[in-house]
Enzyme design. Structure first.
Site, PDB file in Angstrom:
ATOM      1  N   CYS A   3     -73.969 -32.053 -19.039  1.00 44.79           N
ATOM      2  CA  CYS A   3     -75.335 -32.765 -19.130  1.00 44.79           C
ATOM      3  C   CYS A   3     -75.545 -33.722 -17.849  1.00 44.79           C
ATOM      4  CB  CYS A   3     -75.133 -33.498 -20.252  1.00 44.79           C
ATOM      5  SG  CYS A   3     -76.638 -34.611 -20.818  1.00 44.79           S
ATOM      6  N   ASN A  28     -69.971 -39.194 -34.999  1.00 41.11           N
ATOM      7  CA  ASN A  28     -68.783 -38.315 -34.846  1.00 41.11           C
ATOM      8  C   ASN A  28     -68.261 -38.708 -33.715  1.00 41.11           C
ATOM      9  OD1 ASN A  28     -70.033 -36.541 -36.685  1.00 41.11           O
ATOM     10  ND2 ASN A  28     -71.577 -36.036 -35.095  1.00 41.11           N
ATOM     11  N   CYS A  44     -74.789 -40.791 -21.631  1.00 47.46           N
ATOM     12  CA  CYS A  44     -74.385 -41.656 -23.005  1.00 47.46           C
ATOM     13  C   CYS A  44     -72.970 -41.747 -23.062  1.00 47.46           C
ATOM     14  CB  CYS A  44     -75.064 -40.760 -24.054  1.00 47.46           C
ATOM     15  SG  CYS A  44     -76.683 -40.412 -23.811  1.00 47.46           S
ATOM     16  N   CYS A  72     -70.907 -39.821 -26.290  1.00 50.19           N
ATOM     17  CA  CYS A  72     -71.142 -38.375 -26.355  1.00 50.19           C
ATOM     18  C   CYS A  72     -70.287 -37.475 -25.550  1.00 50.19           C
ATOM     19  CB  CYS A  72     -72.620 -37.958 -25.767  1.00 50.19           C
ATOM     20  SG  CYS A  72     -72.972 -36.142 -26.117  1.00 50.19           S
ATOM     21  N   CYS A 114     -73.150 -33.215 -33.835  1.00 46.43           N
ATOM     22  CA  CYS A 114     -73.802 -34.082 -32.768  1.00 46.43           C
ATOM     23  C   CYS A 114     -72.847 -34.803 -31.776  1.00 46.43           C
ATOM     24  CB  CYS A 114     -74.586 -35.229 -33.426  1.00 46.43           C
ATOM     25  SG  CYS A 114     -76.110 -34.490 -34.173  1.00 46.43           S
ATOM     26  N   GLU A 166     -71.963 -24.073 -25.793  1.00 48.30           N
ATOM     27  CA  GLU A 166     -71.831 -23.936 -27.196  1.00 48.30           C
ATOM     28  C   GLU A 166     -73.288 -24.079 -27.813  1.00 48.30           C
ATOM     29  OE1 GLU A 166     -67.230 -25.549 -27.335  1.00 48.30           O
ATOM     30  OE2 GLU A 166     -68.863 -27.066 -27.613  1.00 48.30           O
ATOM     31  N   CYS A 202     -78.727 -24.775 -33.302  1.00 54.74           N
ATOM     32  CA  CYS A 202     -78.860 -25.882 -32.319  1.00 54.74           C
ATOM     33  C   CYS A 202     -78.416 -25.118 -30.921  1.00 54.74           C
ATOM     34  CB  CYS A 202     -77.954 -26.998 -32.734  1.00 54.74           C
ATOM     35  SG  CYS A 202     -77.497 -28.459 -31.796  1.00 54.74           S
TER      36      CYS A 202
HETATM   37  N1  SAH Z   1     -80.022 -35.073 -24.235  1.00 54.19           N
HETATM   38  C1  SAH Z   1     -80.704 -34.874 -25.746  1.00 54.19           C
HETATM   39  C2  SAH Z   1     -80.200 -33.613 -26.341  1.00 54.19           C
HETATM   40  C3  SAH Z   1     -78.801 -33.907 -27.137  1.00 54.19           C
HETATM   41  S1  SAH Z   1     -79.055 -34.073 -28.621  1.00 54.19           S
HETATM   42  C4  SAH Z   1     -80.721 -36.010 -26.497  1.00 54.19           C
HETATM   43  O1  SAH Z   1     -80.144 -36.948 -25.948  1.00 54.19           O
HETATM   44  O2  SAH Z   1     -81.575 -35.890 -27.379  1.00 54.19           O
HETATM   45  C5  SAH Z   1     -77.539 -34.438 -29.328  1.00 54.19           C
HETATM   46  C6  SAH Z   1     -77.809 -35.662 -30.379  1.00 54.19           C
HETATM   47  O3  SAH Z   1     -76.646 -36.065 -30.804  1.00 54.19           O
HETATM   48  C7  SAH Z   1     -78.556 -37.047 -29.740  1.00 54.19           C
HETATM   49  O4  SAH Z   1     -79.326 -37.579 -30.591  1.00 54.19           O
HETATM   50  C8  SAH Z   1     -77.300 -37.786 -29.357  1.00 54.19           C
HETATM   51  O5  SAH Z   1     -77.799 -39.138 -29.046  1.00 54.19           O
HETATM   52  C9  SAH Z   1     -76.456 -37.688 -30.580  1.00 54.19           C
HETATM   53  N2  SAH Z   1     -75.215 -37.735 -30.378  1.00 54.19           N
HETATM   54  C10 SAH Z   1     -74.242 -37.903 -29.309  1.00 54.19           C
HETATM   55  N3  SAH Z   1     -73.026 -38.349 -29.332  1.00 54.19           N
HETATM   56  C11 SAH Z   1     -73.012 -38.346 -30.820  1.00 54.19           C
HETATM   57  C12 SAH Z   1     -71.822 -38.763 -31.476  1.00 54.19           C
HETATM   58  N4  SAH Z   1     -70.509 -38.838 -30.912  1.00 54.19           N
HETATM   59  N5  SAH Z   1     -72.032 -38.961 -32.873  1.00 54.19           N
HETATM   60  C13 SAH Z   1     -73.272 -38.821 -33.377  1.00 54.19           C
HETATM   61  N6  SAH Z   1     -74.392 -38.333 -32.412  1.00 54.19           N
HETATM   62  C14 SAH Z   1     -74.118 -38.089 -31.218  1.00 54.19           C
END
Ligand code: SAH
Length: 346
Positions: free
Chosen positions: A114, A296, A118, A121, A339, A94, A107
């Protein structure tokens, strides 16, 4: 259907030029084809109208052009657009277009799924299937640029590597894609308008610094206390904060580019004064700014956005120390485009 023909966009310009020389033609033909493939974004040899029919047939015999297809486009009430992008082998990633009055940001994804884990996420729940090729990353940008022109009447202004995947675990292809995005033979965008976001892979941050890259770096920090960070981002066990800090100091020494820390504040996880103090200390190592991102929710219970009081407490304390802090509101939540929500639901 599998094809033994080679994907022509895996070739460098020199390789293309050599192909034509080997065929008894002029090297210059390679430049023409290269331009069609990248800056003009051709999806078929037929479109290459300044080549003879014979040349186009010759290309057809040897190569295919793999390209992405936007399978589904969803538009949020706030103008955000999410593309479900089908790759040549049927896998889906996406990408998102985020419009604001001043800019439109793409984006983009760097991996299918991935490699990291985390806990907060949605993408982490998808197994990493494979890395994207440079052209698959580039094509996402081209598709969003087209949508930006169509729906918002201006070209794309910024790109963030914050879609699916960990860009530094697909380093070579991400760099190749950025080279093409910034090259005049591609989209000619300034690297200053590109941000690569990483969960923090120290070895690769140092490599980027050694490669003298000219784009911006963001780090998804979320906690500056090892125990807490390992709990929410388990790979922190392998790449602890001390190593991350050292790599960021190295990055700054070489590039003199300020780092952005992305940070979500969760109830009962990182909302105490101790968490804030640790972040302030971490911010003292290299020039930086902090983006507080709205959480989120991706389902169940463990993670809940902290109260506005807790967030204001972060802002108050950071600003008192002259640390630049921005609060980032979510965009595209209603279509799962914000995000951490990219999970190929549709
Ligand atoms: N792997 C890279 C690129 C992904 S960026 C990284 O971690 O930076 C996606 C961003 O959204 C990251 O900053 C991640 O920490 C954040 N993120 C992931 N899940 C999220 C959520 N449920 N709500 C808000 N931010 C989130």
């Amino acid at each position: 259907m599998t094809s033994k023909k080679k994907d022509i966009r895996a070739l460098t310009k020199d390789q293309l030029r050599n192909f034509f020389v080997d065929q008894g033609d002029k090297a210059f033909r390679g430049n023409q084809v290269y331009e069609w493939l990248w800056s003009k974004g051709a999806h078929s040899f037929k479109e290459m109208t300044n080549l003879s029919k014979q040349t186009r047939e010759q290309l057809q015999q040897h190569f295919i052009i793999n390209h992405i297809r936007v399978d589904q486009m969803q538009r949020s009430k706030d103008g955000t657009i999410k593309n479900a992008v089908r790759l040549h082998d049927g896998l889906i990633v996406e990408s998102v277009l985020i419009p604001t009055p001043k800019r439109t940001t793409a984006c983009v994804s760097s991996q299918v799924g991935c490699s990291l884990d985390c806990k907060f996420c949605a993408t982490a729940r998808l197994k990493r299937m494979r890395n994207l090729n440079a052209d698959e990353i580039y094509d996402q940008v081209v598709a969003i640029d087209k949508e930006s022109r169509l729906y918002h009447n201006h070209p794309l202004s910024n790109i963030v590597f914050m879609g699916m995947g960990e860009p530094l675990m697909n380093y070579n292809n991400v760099i190749k894609a950025i080279d093409m995005i910034t090259s005049n033979e591609g989209l000619g965008m300034s690297p200053k308008r590109i941000t690569v976001s990483t969960s923090g892979v120290p070895k690769m941050i140092k490599k980027m610094a050694d490669d003298s890259v000219r784009f911006n770096l963001a780090v998804s920090l979320h906690s500056a206390i090892d125990e807490v960070r390992t709990h929410i981002m388990p790979f922190n066990q392998t790449f602890p904060l001390k190593d991350l800090q050292e790599s960021l100091e190295y990055w700054y020494k070489k590039t003199e580019r300020r780092i952005t820390y992305e940070y979500v504040v969760w109830n009962g996880i990182n909302d105490t004064q101790k968490d804030i103090d640790a972040l302030i200390k971490f911010c003292s190592y290299v020039p930086c700014k902090v983006n507080l991102i709205e959480y989120n929710p991706i389902d169940d219970g463990e993670f809940q956005q902290a109260s506005s009081q807790a967030i204001n407490n972060y802002i108050y304390n950071l600003e008192k120390r002259n640390i630049v802090v921005n609060v980032r509101r979510s965009r595209g939540k209603d279509i799962d485009a914000a995000c951490g929500q990219l999970a190929n639901k549709s």
